[in-house]
Design an enzyme around this catalytic site. Sequence first.
Site, PDB file in Angstrom:
ATOM      1  N   LYS A 109      30.848  34.947  44.054  1.00  0.00           N
ATOM      2  CA  LYS A 109      30.024  34.464  43.093  1.00  0.00           C
ATOM      3  C   LYS A 109      29.976  34.589  41.923  1.00  0.00           C
ATOM      4  CE  LYS A 109      26.788  34.069  47.402  1.00  0.00           C
ATOM      5  NZ  LYS A 109      27.372  34.941  48.297  1.00  0.00           N
TER       6      LYS A 109
HETATM    7  C1  LIG Z   1      27.521  34.226  49.671  1.00  0.00           C
HETATM    8  C2  LIG Z   1      28.721  35.195  50.278  1.00  0.00           C
HETATM    9  C3  LIG Z   1      29.319  34.436  51.214  1.00  0.00           C
HETATM   10  C4  LIG Z   1      28.993  33.084  51.900  1.00  0.00           C
HETATM   11  O1  LIG Z   1      29.040  31.837  51.049  1.00  0.00           O
HETATM   12  P1  LIG Z   1      28.464  30.554  50.967  1.00  0.00           P
HETATM   13  O2  LIG Z   1      29.033  29.911  49.800  1.00  0.00           O
HETATM   14  O3  LIG Z   1      26.845  30.852  51.016  1.00  0.00           O
HETATM   15  O4  LIG Z   1      28.870  29.967  52.099  1.00  0.00           O
HETATM   16  C5  LIG Z   1      30.398  35.026  51.879  1.00  0.00           C
HETATM   17  N1  LIG Z   1      30.788  36.359  51.562  1.00  0.00           N
HETATM   18  C6  LIG Z   1      30.162  36.880  50.503  1.00  0.00           C
HETATM   19  C7  LIG Z   1      30.629  38.436  50.193  1.00  0.00           C
HETATM   20  C8  LIG Z   1      29.120  36.279  49.992  1.00  0.00           C
HETATM   21  O5  LIG Z   1      28.484  37.003  48.847  1.00  0.00           O
END
Ligand SMILES: *Cc1c(COP(=O)(O)O)cnc(C)c1O
Length: 471
Positions: A109
Site C-alpha cells: 500500500k
Molecule cells: C491490503 C492488502 C491486501 C489486499 O489488497 P486489496 O487491494 O484490498 O485487494 C493484500 N495483502 C496485504 C498485505 C494488504 O495489506
Amino acid sequence: MNYISTRGQVEPVKFQDAVLMGLADDGGLIVPESIPDIADKLDEWSKLDYPQLAFEIIRLFVSDMPDDDLKSLVDKTYGPAFDGGVAPVAEVGGLFVQELWHGPTLAFKDVALQFLGNLFEYILANRGGRLTILGATSGDTGSAAIYGVRGRAGIDIFVMHPAGRVSPIQERQMTTVADANVHNIAVEGTFDDCQNIMKALAGDLEFKRQYSLGAVNSVNWARVLAQIVYYFHGFFEMQKRTGAESIRVAVPTGNFGDVLAGWYAIQMGLPISQLVLATNENDILTRFFSTGEYSTAEVYETLSPSMDIQVASNFERYLYYKVGCDAEILRRLMDGFGETGSLRVDCGNGGVVDPVFVAALARQEEVLETIGKYHERYDYVLDPHTAVGVCVAEKLAGPADEPVMCLATAHPAKFPAAIDKATGKKGLATHPAIEAIMEMPTRCQTLPNDKQAIRQFIKQVMDARLAGGGQ
Ligand SMILES: *Cc1c(COP(=O)(O)O)cnc(C)c1O
C-alpha cells in the site's frame, strides 16, 4: 481526462478534484471517462526505470497538472522512501515474486499512499485550504496512509481500525506515530463496520464540507492509478527474464483494489492474459467469479487479516464496466445489494463470469503449508497474504509457456506469529523497522461501533486543532 461517477450523478471533474472527492458525492466511485490504449508504447516503455514509467502512465490520466510538476512529484515519491527498489521481481524456485513491500510500512500500500500523500500536499499548496482524511483499515492501509501524510501541514488524518482485530505490529505501526496530525481510533467492531462508518460520514455532505473530508481508502482513484504502474514494471521484468509474450499475475485480494489496477492495465493493452484472484476464507470475490453471484457472508478472522473483508469497496468499479458503463443499471444493482446483501450478473457462454479472471481460495492450513514449503526448499519467507496468492497460483496453474508472477503484498516480519507457526521456528522474519516500533509509546482512542460517536470525536479534535492553529 475527465472523471465521472459509477452512479452517474456527479458532473465530470478533473483529476485533482477526483482525488479530493475520494468517494463520489453521489455515493458511487470515481472512474476515468475513458481508458487510454497504450499497446503501441510497450516497446518504448520497456526501457524506462520505475519513476519514468510511473510518470508516463500517470500523465495519461492527468490533464490538470503541468508535466514538470507531475514529474517531480513522481520522482520524489519513488526515490529513497523505497529501500531496494519500488517493485523488484525475485525468482524463487520456478516462481516469480514481485516484492511490493519495500516502502516505509513494509506493505504494497506504500506504493500508492506515498504518491497520494505527496499529491495531497501538492494540491493543498496550490489551492490553499485544509484536508481531513478519514480512513478505515483492516491493518495495512492505516499505517501506509499515516506514513504518507504524517507531519504534513494542512492535513489531519483519522484512521479507524477494528479494535483487537489487527495484528499487534500493525497496530503499533499506526499508534506509535507521534505527529500531532495523526489520530488513531480503535472501533469496537469489524473492518466492515469501520468501512461503513467511513462511507456514512463521507456521505454526510455537510460534515464532509465543514471539515474538508478526503479519503485514502482504496476507493480513491489515485491509489488505483499508482498501482497500475507496477503491473507494467513487472511485465517488462518478466519479459526480460523469460522472453514470454504474455504473463499471468496472481493477486491476493481483499478490497479488490490491487487486482482492479491489473484489470485497468489489461484494458490499456498490457499483455497479461489472466489475473489469478486469490482470497482467504473470506471468499466473496472467489464466489462471484465462479458463479456470478456477489453475496456477503460472515467475516472470518484469518492469518491474512488485511484480506478479512466481505464487501470489497472497489468492486463497484469493476461492476460498472461489467454492466456496460450503464450508471442506471449499476445503481439498481447496488441498491438491491444494499437491501439484500446480494446481487447477480449474467454469465456469458459457458457460464464464465469473465475470462480475464480465474479465482480460488486458500485455506489457513494451505497457507501455512505454502509458507513452510518455500522456506524449507528455497529459504524464502512468504508473508501470509502473499502465500494465499502463491497457493492459489499453484492450484490454478496455467500453460507452461505463460509464466506467472505472484504479487508479494507484505514483508513477512509484519506477521511473525503466522511465520513461526508455519515454519516451526522463532524469529525467522525480522526487519529493523519493526524492531524499532516495539519499544515506542502508543496513542489511540477506543470508541463504540457508532457513526455518531466517531463523528463527535472528529469534530472535537478538529475544532481544538483549528482553534490552536492546526499545525
Ligand atoms: C491490503 C492488502 C491486501 C489486499 O489488497 P486489496 O487491494 O484490498 O485487494 C493484500 N495483502 C496485504 C498485505 C494488504 O495489506
